[in-house]
Design an enzyme around this catalytic site. Structure first.
Site, mmCIF file in Angstrom:
data_model
loop_
_atom_site.group_PDB
_atom_site.id
_atom_site.type_symbol
_atom_site.label_atom_id
_atom_site.label_comp_id
_atom_site.label_asym_id
_atom_site.label_seq_id
_atom_site.Cartn_x
_atom_site.Cartn_y
_atom_site.Cartn_z
ATOM 1 N N SER A 23 3.155 20.636 -62.270
ATOM 2 C CA SER A 23 4.332 21.439 -61.887
ATOM 3 C C SER A 23 3.950 22.835 -61.417
ATOM 4 O O SER A 23 4.813 23.641 -61.096
ATOM 5 C CB SER A 23 5.305 21.532 -63.072
ATOM 6 O OG SER A 23 4.637 21.996 -64.217
ATOM 7 N N HIS A 156 49.502 25.371 -45.380
ATOM 8 C CA HIS A 156 49.185 24.238 -44.485
ATOM 9 C C HIS A 156 48.597 24.727 -43.156
ATOM 10 O O HIS A 156 48.732 24.033 -42.148
ATOM 11 C CB HIS A 156 50.422 23.370 -44.207
ATOM 12 C CG HIS A 156 51.223 23.060 -45.420
ATOM 13 N ND1 HIS A 156 50.969 21.988 -46.242
ATOM 14 C CD2 HIS A 156 52.283 23.714 -46.001
ATOM 15 C CE1 HIS A 156 51.828 21.971 -47.252
ATOM 16 N NE2 HIS A 156 52.631 23.022 -47.135
ATOM 17 N N SER A 277 24.446 31.592 -27.443
ATOM 18 C CA SER A 277 24.135 30.219 -27.060
ATOM 19 C C SER A 277 23.028 30.250 -26.018
ATOM 20 O O SER A 277 22.942 31.171 -25.215
ATOM 21 C CB SER A 277 25.386 29.553 -26.484
ATOM 22 O OG SER A 277 25.016 28.483 -25.636
ATOM 23 N N LYS A 283 29.087 33.078 -25.095
ATOM 24 C CA LYS A 283 29.256 32.734 -26.507
ATOM 25 C C LYS A 283 28.778 33.812 -27.473
ATOM 26 O O LYS A 283 27.757 34.450 -27.256
ATOM 27 C CB LYS A 283 28.452 31.469 -26.817
ATOM 28 C CG LYS A 283 29.124 30.226 -26.318
ATOM 29 C CD LYS A 283 30.180 29.782 -27.286
ATOM 30 C CE LYS A 283 30.392 28.284 -27.142
ATOM 31 N NZ LYS A 283 31.136 27.769 -28.253
ATOM 32 N N GLU A 290 29.111 30.020 -40.753
ATOM 33 C CA GLU A 290 28.975 28.558 -40.759
ATOM 34 C C GLU A 290 27.837 28.124 -41.686
ATOM 35 O O GLU A 290 27.955 27.127 -42.415
ATOM 36 C CB GLU A 290 28.721 28.043 -39.336
ATOM 37 C CG GLU A 290 29.963 28.154 -38.460
ATOM 38 C CD GLU A 290 29.668 27.907 -36.974
ATOM 39 O OE1 GLU A 290 28.560 27.472 -36.632
ATOM 40 O OE2 GLU A 290 30.575 28.167 -36.159
ATOM 41 N N TYR A 317 12.473 16.786 -76.176
ATOM 42 C CA TYR A 317 11.924 17.013 -74.831
ATOM 43 C C TYR A 317 11.467 15.700 -74.191
ATOM 44 O O TYR A 317 10.889 14.836 -74.825
ATOM 45 C CB TYR A 317 10.724 17.976 -74.889
ATOM 46 C CG TYR A 317 10.128 18.221 -73.507
ATOM 47 C CD1 TYR A 317 10.682 19.167 -72.656
ATOM 48 C CD2 TYR A 317 9.059 17.455 -73.041
ATOM 49 C CE1 TYR A 317 10.170 19.360 -71.375
ATOM 50 C CE2 TYR A 317 8.544 17.640 -71.765
ATOM 51 C CZ TYR A 317 9.112 18.594 -70.939
ATOM 52 O OH TYR A 317 8.613 18.769 -69.674
ATOM 53 N N LYS A 325 13.671 22.463 -62.366
ATOM 54 C CA LYS A 325 13.244 23.730 -61.767
ATOM 55 C C LYS A 325 13.489 23.878 -60.270
ATOM 56 O O LYS A 325 14.195 24.795 -59.843
ATOM 57 C CB LYS A 325 11.778 23.985 -62.087
ATOM 58 C CG LYS A 325 11.595 24.187 -63.572
ATOM 59 C CD LYS A 325 10.214 24.483 -64.001
ATOM 60 C CE LYS A 325 10.203 24.412 -65.513
ATOM 61 N NZ LYS A 325 10.647 23.080 -66.038
HETATM 62 N N1 ARG Z 1 5.976 21.482 -66.967
HETATM 63 C C1 ARG Z 1 6.739 21.143 -68.112
HETATM 64 C C2 ARG Z 1 8.220 21.335 -67.788
HETATM 65 O O1 ARG Z 1 8.511 21.959 -66.866
HETATM 66 C C3 ARG Z 1 6.350 21.993 -69.256
HETATM 67 C C4 ARG Z 1 6.517 21.341 -70.588
HETATM 68 C C5 ARG Z 1 5.511 20.305 -70.783
HETATM 69 N N2 ARG Z 1 5.632 19.714 -72.065
HETATM 70 C C6 ARG Z 1 5.106 18.522 -72.302
HETATM 71 N N3 ARG Z 1 5.262 18.038 -73.463
HETATM 72 N N4 ARG Z 1 4.501 17.838 -71.404
HETATM 73 O O2 ARG Z 1 9.061 20.832 -68.461
#
Ligand code: ARG
Length: 496
Positions: A23, A156, A277, A283, A290, A317, A325
């Site tokens: 990541s 309307h 344009s 234009k 937009e 988790y 993200k």
């Molecule tokens: N890159 C992971 C995330 O964004 C971080 C947490 C990773 N934790 C794990 N147990 N692999 O969620």
């Protein structure tokens, strides 16, 4: 392929699996938050005697060096590490040796990433609030200057009753004010620190979670450790609020596009916010409006995606949550950019007041007022409605309007009409007589503007909560001072 967890593994990770899992490409944005979180964590470990004071000082200094080198461009966050957490720990250990390996004592990447994302989002909530506040200031300034700029009000998309520009903008003032209130709600609800929740079940070290929470400017630590690592509600709430901001911007853009059209010509968008344009020389297109309208779709998309990502995740988790993200970052960037551009466009947009007033007079926007006039002469409203309906029909056939008819013509439909009808259906009277709370009449508008002014004087959310530490997570002087204090206090001496 640098990983934090090689011990249990015999075989190598498949390269594509590694890339799929990594990541760092996007969580590098959390670099400053990650450093701040680590500072607070390590200061707490020393305070509780889990690390020595010397170890703490060394780690804090190492973190500061890494931060400075990344800021100055001397150190690049490359993709040799799996994620930003591994990157910081790897660089720290390279620089300060084995002590760096103690940073992660009593911490998991699960509570670490939960913290980083919260710190980052909190900062963006404050920024969004600030930009909404700028937009509200522009709206209020236009309102103050246009108490008697008449225009048609629509239902309307058909002309309904005359209003003023101040009143029309006043509607958007309320929408964006509510958006700001949502920011404040989200901020207050989310402002609890997950650090110390560990992987899911806390830790066996005597962590002081209140202390890290207060160092990082939170109202306190979160309660349940499983919830702490798997809660992304605050992000969903933020995306929902951002979607609402975009919905408001998009409606406003739609109106500006209509007002800017050749048929309406109510407004002229400044050259700075228009485009031409490649083929049609005449234009001048409202592209910014937009695009803002169009970008609404991707913010809604982020909300829908995150809700869908979260819906099947068992406690606690799971790696699915890494998907929170990219789309959130994109939505946050999109909304901030749209707010900045839209506010600039609005600030420079010119109104063609005569065209607006003429348009407000056409289309029988004073028909309700003509009926109300008859009510004033003792005619029941339902009968008055029918009489004016006949009058409108007559005008349509003759291609004229109520105020242009002669008194004889008017009296041929109802004997109740007298000379004072002309004053009663004038644009000015139609607006000025609208006195109810929230209506466009000047008294009400003046009251609304004064109230809006004092609302803006309350300042931004950031200004309002200025007493809380560390509002700008990366640079807040209190946190920096804490780091320096800790270094001064602990630096040099070790228990070893
Ligand atoms: N890159 C992971 C995330 O964004 C971080 C947490 C990773 N934790 C794990 N147990 N692999 O969620």
């Amino acid at each position: 392929m640098a990983q934090l967890w090689g011990g249990r593994f015999v075989g190598e990770t498949d390269r594509t699996a590694y890339d799929f899992n990594a990541s760092i490409g996007f969580d590098k944005r959390l670099f400053y938050e990650d450093i701040e979180g680590s500072r607070a964590h390590v200061a707490m470990l020393a305070k509780e005697g889990i690390l020595t004071q010397g170890e703490c000082g060394l780690i804090l200094q190492g973190l500061t060096d890494i931060q400075e080198d990344v800021s100055s461009g001397k150190l690049e966050i490359d993709d040799t590490c799996e994620d930003i957490h591994s990157f910081v720990e790897a660089r720290l250990t390279e620089r300060i040796g084995d002590t760096g390996k103690k940073l992660h004592t009593g911490r998991s990447r699960n509570d670490q990433v939960a913290l980083d994302m919260k710190l980052y989002t909190r900062k963006r909530v404050l920024r969004t609030d600030e930009l909404l506040n700028d937009l509200l200031s522009v709206l209020l300034a236009v309102m103050e200057e246009n108490l008697d700029t008449y225009m048609p009000g629509f239902t309307h998309l058909q002309k309904a009753q005359p209003i003023t520009l101040a009143h029309h903008y006043g509607a958007y003032f309320e929408m964006f004010r509510r958006d700001r209130q949502r920011m404040a709600d989200i901020y207050r609800r989310m402002n609890y620190c997950p650090l110390g929740a560990g992987a899911l079940a806390g830790t066996t070290y005597p962590l002081n979670r209140e202390y890290t929470a207060s160092l990082l400017g939170f109202a306190g630590p979160t309660s349940n450790s499983m919830d702490s690592v798997s809660d992304r509600d605050y992000l969903i709430e933020f995306l929902a609020a951002l979607s609402t901001v975009m919905m408001h911007l998009s409606r406003f853009c739609e109106e500006i596009i209509i007002w800017n059209s050749n048929e309406y010509q109510f407004v002229e968008i400044d050259d700075a916010y228009s485009t031409g344009s490649s083929i049609m020389p005449q234009k001048k297109n409202p592209d910014i409006a937009e695009l803002v309208r169009g970008k609404t779709g991707r913010v809604y998309g982020a909300l829908t995606a995150l809700l869908t990502i979260m819906k099947g995740i068992p406690l606690a988790y799971n790696k699915d949550m890494q998907e929170d993200k990219e789309l959130s970052f994109d939505a946050m960037d999109t909304v901030e950019n749209c707010l900045v551009l839209f506010t600039g466009m609005l600030r420079t947009m010119k109104f063609r007041k005569e065209r607006m007033a003429t348009s407000a007079m056409n289309g029988f926007t004073n028909a309700t007022d003509a009926a109300d006039y008859l009510v004033g002469k003792g005619v029941p409203f339902r009968d008055a409605h029918a009489i004016v309906g006949r009058l409108v029909l007559y005008c349509v056939e003759k291609n004229t309007s109520i105020e242009k008819l002669s008194l004889e013509e008017l009296r041929s439909v109802s004997g109740q009409f007298e000379e004072d009808i002309y004053e009663a259906v004038s644009l000015k009277t139609c607006v000025e007589k609208r006195l109810t709370l929230g209506a466009p009449g000047p008294e009400q508008m003046k009251r609304a503007i004064a109230e809006g002014r004092s609302y803006l004087e309350e300042g931004t959310l950031q200004e309002q909560i200025g007493g809380i530490q560390n509002l700008q997570v990366t640079t807040h002087p209190d946190i920096l001072a804490k780091s320096v204090e800790t270094i001064n206090e602990f630096g040099g001496e070790t228990n070893e």
